[in-house]
Structures are given as structure tokens and as C-alpha cells.
Design a protein around this motif. Structure first.
Motif, mmCIF file in Angstrom:
data_model
loop_
_atom_site.group_PDB
_atom_site.id
_atom_site.type_symbol
_atom_site.label_atom_id
_atom_site.label_comp_id
_atom_site.label_asym_id
_atom_site.label_seq_id
_atom_site.Cartn_x
_atom_site.Cartn_y
_atom_site.Cartn_z
ATOM 1 N N PRO A 81 -9.516 2.373 9.843
ATOM 2 C CA PRO A 81 -9.059 1.261 9.005
ATOM 3 C C PRO A 81 -7.889 0.528 9.637
ATOM 4 C CG PRO A 81 -8.250 3.341 8.127
ATOM 5 C CD PRO A 81 -9.184 3.689 9.260
ATOM 6 N N ASP A 82 -7.764 -0.724 9.278
ATOM 7 C CA ASP A 82 -6.655 -1.539 9.736
ATOM 8 C C ASP A 82 -5.892 -2.004 8.505
ATOM 9 O OD1 ASP A 82 -4.906 -3.151 11.091
ATOM 10 O OD2 ASP A 82 -6.326 -4.790 11.372
ATOM 11 N N GLY A 83 -4.686 -1.525 8.328
ATOM 12 C CA GLY A 83 -3.913 -1.897 7.147
ATOM 13 C C GLY A 83 -3.921 -0.804 6.097
ATOM 14 N N PRO A 84 -3.783 -1.162 4.810
ATOM 15 C CA PRO A 84 -3.726 -0.168 3.733
ATOM 16 C C PRO A 84 -4.972 0.713 3.703
ATOM 17 C CG PRO A 84 -3.047 -2.318 2.928
ATOM 18 C CD PRO A 84 -3.587 -2.535 4.304
ATOM 19 N N VAL A 85 -4.777 1.999 3.453
ATOM 20 C CA VAL A 85 -5.882 2.949 3.368
ATOM 21 C C VAL A 85 -6.207 3.175 1.894
ATOM 22 C CG1 VAL A 85 -6.679 5.263 3.931
ATOM 23 C CG2 VAL A 85 -5.141 4.059 5.499
ATOM 24 N N GLU A 100 5.202 8.125 9.564
ATOM 25 C CA GLU A 100 4.928 6.824 10.172
ATOM 26 C C GLU A 100 3.734 6.103 9.542
ATOM 27 O OE1 GLU A 100 3.438 9.928 13.246
ATOM 28 O OE2 GLU A 100 4.966 9.752 11.668
ATOM 29 N N HIS A 101 2.924 6.833 8.747
ATOM 30 C CA HIS A 101 1.772 6.216 8.089
ATOM 31 C C HIS A 101 1.966 6.075 6.585
ATOM 32 C CE1 HIS A 101 -0.781 6.311 11.660
ATOM 33 N NE2 HIS A 101 -0.402 7.559 11.865
ATOM 34 N N ALA A 102 3.125 6.432 6.076
ATOM 35 C CA ALA A 102 3.337 6.496 4.626
ATOM 36 C C ALA A 102 3.053 5.164 3.941
ATOM 37 C CB ALA A 102 4.769 6.952 4.325
ATOM 38 N N ASP A 103 3.494 4.059 4.522
ATOM 39 C CA ASP A 103 3.309 2.758 3.880
ATOM 40 C C ASP A 103 1.837 2.404 3.715
ATOM 41 O OD1 ASP A 103 6.013 2.465 3.684
ATOM 42 O OD2 ASP A 103 6.210 1.101 5.401
ATOM 43 N N ARG A 104 0.998 2.890 4.582
ATOM 44 C CA ARG A 104 -0.431 2.547 4.519
ATOM 45 C C ARG A 104 -1.130 3.240 3.356
ATOM 46 N NH1 ARG A 104 -3.193 3.328 10.208
ATOM 47 N NH2 ARG A 104 -4.785 2.081 9.138
ATOM 48 N N PHE A 105 -0.506 4.278 2.813
ATOM 49 C CA PHE A 105 -1.112 5.038 1.708
ATOM 50 C C PHE A 105 -0.361 4.799 0.397
ATOM 51 C CE2 PHE A 105 -2.505 7.165 5.511
ATOM 52 C CZ PHE A 105 -3.790 7.593 5.229
ATOM 53 N N SER A 106 0.261 3.656 0.257
ATOM 54 C CA SER A 106 1.103 3.397 -0.913
ATOM 55 C C SER A 106 0.397 2.637 -2.024
ATOM 56 C CB SER A 106 2.356 2.619 -0.499
ATOM 57 O OG SER A 106 1.999 1.363 0.064
ATOM 58 N N SER A 107 -0.892 2.311 -1.851
ATOM 59 C CA SER A 107 -1.596 1.526 -2.869
ATOM 60 C C SER A 107 -2.334 2.433 -3.854
ATOM 61 C CB SER A 107 -2.600 0.574 -2.217
ATOM 62 O OG SER A 107 -3.785 1.259 -1.865
ATOM 63 N N ASN A 108 -2.776 1.830 -4.953
ATOM 64 C CA ASN A 108 -3.574 2.542 -5.957
ATOM 65 C C ASN A 108 -5.030 2.101 -5.900
ATOM 66 O OD1 ASN A 108 -3.070 -0.084 -6.912
ATOM 67 N ND2 ASN A 108 -3.324 0.539 -9.045
ATOM 68 N N LEU A 109 -5.498 1.717 -4.724
ATOM 69 C CA LEU A 109 -6.826 1.130 -4.582
ATOM 70 C C LEU A 109 -7.865 2.146 -4.143
ATOM 71 C CD1 LEU A 109 -5.823 -2.124 -2.648
ATOM 72 C CD2 LEU A 109 -6.056 -1.809 -5.125
ATOM 73 N N VAL A 110 -9.096 1.913 -4.589
ATOM 74 C CA VAL A 110 -10.259 2.631 -4.079
ATOM 75 C C VAL A 110 -11.291 1.581 -3.705
ATOM 76 C CG1 VAL A 110 -9.815 4.649 -5.505
ATOM 77 C CG2 VAL A 110 -11.386 2.899 -6.345
ATOM 78 N N GLY A 111 -12.175 1.918 -2.763
ATOM 79 C CA GLY A 111 -13.185 0.946 -2.390
ATOM 80 C C GLY A 111 -13.845 1.264 -1.089
ATOM 81 N N THR A 112 -14.446 0.246 -0.483
ATOM 82 C CA THR A 112 -15.229 0.473 0.731
ATOM 83 C C THR A 112 -14.866 -0.458 1.867
ATOM 84 O OG1 THR A 112 -16.931 -0.999 -0.151
ATOM 85 C CG2 THR A 112 -17.218 1.361 -0.515
ATOM 86 N N GLY A 113 -13.864 -1.297 1.705
ATOM 87 C CA GLY A 113 -13.508 -2.172 2.801
ATOM 88 C C GLY A 113 -12.740 -3.379 2.307
ATOM 89 N N PRO A 114 -12.413 -4.297 3.186
ATOM 90 C CA PRO A 114 -11.663 -5.491 2.802
ATOM 91 C C PRO A 114 -12.349 -6.238 1.666
ATOM 92 C CG PRO A 114 -11.818 -5.325 5.182
ATOM 93 C CD PRO A 114 -12.729 -4.274 4.621
ATOM 94 N N ASP A 115 -11.562 -6.618 0.671
ATOM 95 C CA ASP A 115 -12.027 -7.448 -0.444
ATOM 96 C C ASP A 115 -13.053 -6.763 -1.346
ATOM 97 O OD1 ASP A 115 -10.417 -9.428 0.624
ATOM 98 O OD2 ASP A 115 -12.052 -10.221 1.847
ATOM 99 N N THR A 116 -13.194 -5.469 -1.258
ATOM 100 C CA THR A 116 -14.127 -4.763 -2.145
ATOM 101 C C THR A 116 -13.438 -3.545 -2.745
ATOM 102 O OG1 THR A 116 -15.023 -3.466 -0.309
ATOM 103 C CG2 THR A 116 -16.168 -5.510 -0.873
ATOM 104 N N THR A 117 -12.205 -3.722 -3.193
ATOM 105 C CA THR A 117 -11.448 -2.600 -3.728
ATOM 106 C C THR A 117 -11.227 -2.735 -5.223
ATOM 107 O OG1 THR A 117 -9.436 -3.770 -3.095
ATOM 108 C CG2 THR A 117 -10.235 -2.075 -1.597
ATOM 109 N N GLN A 118 -10.844 -1.630 -5.851
ATOM 110 C CA GLN A 118 -10.620 -1.563 -7.283
ATOM 111 C C GLN A 118 -9.306 -0.836 -7.564
ATOM 112 O OE1 GLN A 118 -12.180 -2.573 -10.257
ATOM 113 N NE2 GLN A 118 -10.271 -1.713 -11.003
ATOM 114 N N ASP A 119 -8.513 -1.389 -8.447
ATOM 115 C CA ASP A 119 -7.275 -0.723 -8.863
ATOM 116 C C ASP A 119 -7.574 0.519 -9.694
ATOM 117 O OD1 ASP A 119 -6.572 -3.423 -8.191
ATOM 118 O OD2 ASP A 119 -4.670 -3.128 -9.224
ATOM 119 N N ILE A 120 -6.757 1.542 -9.546
ATOM 120 C CA ILE A 120 -6.783 2.714 -10.420
ATOM 121 C C ILE A 120 -5.457 2.732 -11.177
ATOM 122 C CG2 ILE A 120 -6.784 5.237 -10.520
ATOM 123 C CD1 ILE A 120 -9.522 3.989 -9.905
ATOM 124 N N THR A 121 -5.531 2.699 -12.499
ATOM 125 C CA THR A 121 -4.318 2.587 -13.318
ATOM 126 C C THR A 121 -3.994 3.859 -14.088
ATOM 127 O OG1 THR A 121 -5.498 1.725 -15.258
ATOM 128 C CG2 THR A 121 -4.784 0.124 -13.604
#
Length: 536
Positions: free
Chosen positions: A321-325, A399-420
Motif C-alpha cells: 500500500p501507498d499511504g494510509p493502511v 516509523e509506520h504509526a501514522d499510516r495506521f491511524s485511520s478508522n477505515l476498512v476497505g480494498t483500495g483507494p476510494d473504496t473505504t468505509q469508516d468504522i465508528t
């Protein structure tokens, strides 16, 4: 810039009240009185598809393809399931002599079973006031659980030929019965089993296979698509062929009994033994199926159905992946003889440090290093508990902590879903999974609180099952309903069929549903004190 869906931001709690409709039907513009609490009756929200355009395309397609639902209907039913799950424990405690369970019916209506008892009227009134539909049942959940224990004792005393037919025992709130599932058998055996369990349980004679293996293969899988025409892509047998007696086929290298033949030679010199591979090959090539039971074959112990390969030969189609995981991203763990390919679960924190929730059978052991496809390491496996709960965490490197800071799940760019947040699964609830092998797929929760035996290699306690396709590589990935986390993918009854197209065809032909077994996320949280999921 990544655009994500933010379902929760559109309406608070259960405000999304577009009622569920049959496949192909348009959602009603007004709330359904049987599924909507009175307080939310006047609220209407815009279509998610209109609001986000192509940003939810992957999930929208999966919902329509697998369930015939719009995102609005999916979120609506997720909210109903969440409210049922929250109310059920209190109702079971306060109205124990009348509470008969909760579930969603095929239309997505929240149902509450009410049995005869002193508290029946009070439970009925409270359930109705909450916007649910009451159904009269004969037995309470306590009575069903007592009967389930009784059935278990009867099964333990059965002769081996009958005992071995049983694949599971569960309580079914929708039928208000104890159900015993079987792997088939001849008419006499099934008749004897039914007679032994008369007035105690219903015997399900559908030839539904048990989980055939873990969803974490060695890194020799082919393909990443969850649909398409039936294909043998991803099934990699050995290089030898054998006849029905186990002798090497003419012209083949020396082989031992039961060795699998090269797919390129099928129909010419190779004979494939009975089992899931043979069934898939018969389906695809038009060969006459063998006389062996498909179900017996699919219950073989195949914890890793793919031949291991050296680490340097990892699948080229898996891209780092490139960017947020996000949850459902491919990662790898080295083990003896090759690598395990899995999917990340929900991002979280353990005592303030970034972690990723995943499956234990993807971990190897504590202190094993996890890497992205291509070899870039990003974390260390910890808290590995494979038996009973199948849970592990990946402690993310600083060094990778920022990339795992989201609450998203999905399969790639522009196809993610928030988990609340999180929720407990409910029978009949619609749920989706995201995994690096097959992407999004969706189905209906058919069982909760189950004990799952994964091909004799391990067990999962308190598991829930979703009728959807998952394949090796999806293990450790996310299972969710609406914007709530439900669980972690663990095992599948079609793990060794190669593609979801194969699995769906086999299911249609043999009367069973592809089924994912998952670990409840709330059990995972309880197993790791100090663990929380990212919810914003």
C-alpha cells in the motif's frame, strides 16, 4: 486525496430509516413502522450513492450483487441489529421466563421471540415500543440452551457411524428449535439419527461442509478476484498423477498414493482423487463426478491447501500500500517453508500504542515480523492466541504509526468505509467482509455463539458465521455491518475451491452456502485488556 464514506456523519444512531426492500425494488421514502423507533420516524437522509458517487462503488456493487440491497438499506438493517444486540442481554435477564431470542427476518425486520410466561406481556410491550415486531414462540432461550446441552449428551452416546455425521449443534431463534447439522449420510443413517433426536432437535440434512481450512495460505495463491467465471486459478496441486489405486499414471513421474495431478494434464492422463479439488475439476471440465461424497472431501483436514513456496516467490499481484493502511490490506508473515499471506484487521491502540487486530493463525508466533508485499516490514506479532479465539495483534513500528491511524476498512483507494464503533452479531443481520484476496463480499449472519471445528486443526469458540465467500488470503480481515465492527475473518467452508465463482457454483449444485467463520470483535477486545479500535 482519498475520499471516504462517512455514514455516521449523515445521521446519528438509528436516524437512517429507509426501510429494507426486496432485491430490485426501490427503497421506500418513508420509514417502516416495524423497523423504526418512533423517535426517528420523521427523519430522512439522502442516498449514499448520490452523496458519494463512485467513492462507494466497490461496496455498493457487493451489496447489490450479494444481497440486493442499497447502502441505505444496509445501514438501516445494521442499526436494527445493533439495537437488538444491545437489548437482548437485559431482556434475557429481566424477562427470563418469556424471552425467546432476537433476530432479523429476510425483510430486515427486527424480531423478538416471546414465550408464555409471567413476564410475557411486559416484554411484548417493551419490544413493541422499541420498534420491533413480536413473534410468539414456545421456548425461551434458557430452555433452548438446556435442550442444546441435552442434545450434546445424546450425540456423545451415539454409535460412531452416527456421531461422525454430526457437524454442529446450535439453537436457532428463527425456528425456536435446536438444530443439528450433518454432513449427509445414507437414508438409514439419517433416519436413525432423526429417531434418536426425536422431540429434542431438528436434523438439518443439507450436505453443508465444515470449514475446510484456515484462510491464510502459503504465498502461492493465484488471482485476486471474488467473481468471474469458474476457474482453477489458485489451485496448485503437486506435479504427479495417480490412478484410483494410488499407482503413478502412465507417463507421469513416480508418485505416492493420492498425489494430485497437474491441472494441465486433466482429461488426458491425470486422475484426481476424490475431494474438493476433484469436485471443482469435474465441475469445470464436464467430467462425470466421482462416486465419493463432495462433503466428505470438503471435510478433509486441509489447514493450508496450497503448496508452500520460497519467500522470494511471493505472489506478484499483491502490491504494497501507498499511504494510509486500511482494514483488509495484504500483509505477509514468514514461516518455515514459505510465507503466510493474510489481511489486516481493524486499526487500534493498545495502551496508547498503534496496533492492528488480526487472526492468530496468520501470526506464526509472538515476535514474528509482519511485512507488506515486497518485503517492507512494519510491525511485530504479539498476543497470539490461536485456539478458541484465533486472535493476534501486530504492534506497529514507530516509523509506520501514522499510516495506521485511520478508522477505515476497505480494498483500495476510494473504496473505504469508516468504522465508528463495535457491535455484537445477530442472526439474520447483513454483514460484509473485506479481505486482500477477494475484496468486499456480503451475506447474512446465519449463526452466532457457535463452536467451530476448523478441519480438526483448531477450534473457534463463540464464533459467528456469515453466508458469504472468503478464500485464503482473506484471513485476519474485517467483518462489519454498516459502520460497526463485528469480527475478524478466520475460516471458510470453501477455502480450497480456488475462486468464489467455483464456490458459488458448488454451493448451488450441492445445496449449501459458502460460509465464513469469524471471531467476534468484542471477544478480541476482551482478550486484550487495554485494546481499543480506531473509531474516528
Amino acid at each position: 486525496m482519498r475520499t471516504t464514506s462517512r455514514i455516521a456523519a449523515l445521521a446519528a444512531a438509528t436516524a437512517l430509516v429507509v426501510s429494507a426492500a426486496p432485491a430490485g425494488a426501490q427503497p421506500s421514502p418513508t420509514p417502516s413502522p416495524s423497523t423504526t423507533p418512533p423517535a426517528a420516524a420523521e427523519q430522512v437522509v439522502p442516498s449514499l450513492e448520490a452523496a458519494f458517487g463512485t467513492q462507494l462503488t466497490s461496496l455498493i456493487d457487493a451489496l447489490q450483487r450479494d444481497l440486493g440491497l442499497t447502502p441505505e438499506q444496509f445501514l438501516d438493517q445494521a442499526g436494527i441489529g445493533e439495537r437488538l444486540a444491545e437489548a437482548a442481554p437485559r431482556w434475557e435477564e429481566e424477562f427470563s421466563d418469556a424471552f425467546g431470542g432476537v433476530w432479523l427476518d429476510e425483510a430486515g425486520t427486527g424480531r423478538v421471540g416471546v414465550a408464555p410466561g409471567e413476564a410475557a406481556d411486559e416484554l411484548r410491550a417493551e419490544a413493541t415500543d422499541a420498534g420491533f415486531t413480536v413473534r410468539d414462540v414456545a421456548q425461551t432461550t434458557a430452555e433452548l440452551e438446556a435442550r442444546e446441552r441435552q442434545v450434546g449428551k445424546v450425540i456423545e452416546t451415539l454409535p460412531d457411524e452416527l456421531n461422525q455425521l454430526v457437524t454442529g449443534v446450535r439453537t436457532d431463534p428463527t425456528s425456536n428449535e435446536v438444530v443439528v447439522t450433518t454432513r449427509g449420510g445414507d437414508a438409514a443413517q439419517l433416519g436413525n439419527l432423526t429417531a434418536r433426536l426425536k422431540d429434542l432437535a431438528v436434523v438439518d440434512m443439507t450436505d453443508a461442509p465444515d470449514p475446510a481450512g484456515d484462510l491464510a495460505p502459503f504465498g502461492s495463491e493465484g488471482g485476486t478476484q471474488s467473481d468471474g467465471e469458474p476457474t482453477t486459478d489458485g489451485i496448485e496441486p503437486g506435479t504427479t498423477t495417480a490412478d484410483a489405486q494410488g499407482s503413478p499414471a502412465e507417463g507421469s513421474p513416480e508418485a505416492g498414493p493420492g498425489s494430485l495431478g497437474s491441472l494441465a494434464l486433466l482429461g488426458e492422463t491425470g486422475i484426481v482423487p476424490e475431494g474438493p479439488l476433484r469436485t471443482a475439476v469435474d465441475l469445470l471440465s464436464g467430467l462425470t463426478p466421482g462416486t465419493g461424497s463432495i462433503i466428505d472431501g470438503m471435510n478433509e483436514t486441509v489447514p493450508n491447501p496450497v503448496t508452500p513456496v520460497p519467500t522470494e516467490e511471493r505472489r506478484a499481484t499483491r502490491v504494497a500500500p501507498d499511504g494510509p493502511v486500511v482494514g483488509g490490506t495484504a500483509y505477509e508473515v514468514p514461516v518455515d517453508g514459505g510465507i503466510l499471506e493474510c489481511s489486516t484487521g481493524f486499526n487500534g491502540e493498545l495502551d496508547g500504542a498503534p496496533v492492528v487486530v488480526t487472526a492468530a493463525h496468520c501470526a506464526g508466533a509472538d515476535d514474528t515480523r509482519a511485512s507488506f508485499p515486497g518485503g517492507e516490514e512494519f510491525g511485530t506479532m504479539t498476543g497470539v492466541t490461536e485456539d478458541r479465539i484465533d486472535t493476534a495483534l501486530i504492534a506497529v513500528d514507530d516509523e509506520h504509526a501514522d499510516r495506521f491511524s485511520s478508522n477505515l476498512v476497505g480494498t483500495g483507494p476510494d473504496t473505504t468505509q469508516d468504522i465508528t464503533g463495535t457491535a455484537d452479531p445477530v442472526v439474520g443481520q447483513k454483514a460484509c467482509k473485506s479481505g486482500s484476496r477477494t475484496g468486499f463480499s456480503c451475506g447474512t449472519i446465519s449463526d452466532v455463539g457457535a463452536m467451530i471445528d476448523v478441519a480438526g486443526t483448531r477450534t473457534i469458540e463463540n464464533a459467528f458465521t456469515v453466508d458469504l465467500c472468503a478464500l485464503p488470503g482473506d484471513s485476519g480481515g474485517v467483518v462489519f455491518s454498516g459502520d460497526k465492527a463485528l469480527g475478524i475473518s478466520s475460516a471458510s467452508n470453501v477455502a480450497d475451491t480456488g475462486t468464489c465463482a467455483n464456490a458459488d457454483q458448488l454451493g448451488r449444485d450441492n445445496g449449501f452456502a459458502p460460509r465464513l467463520s469469524a471471531v467476534p470483535v468484542n471477544d478480541v477486545l476482551a482478550a486484550h485488556p487495554g485494546l481499543s479500535l480506531r473509531t474516528s
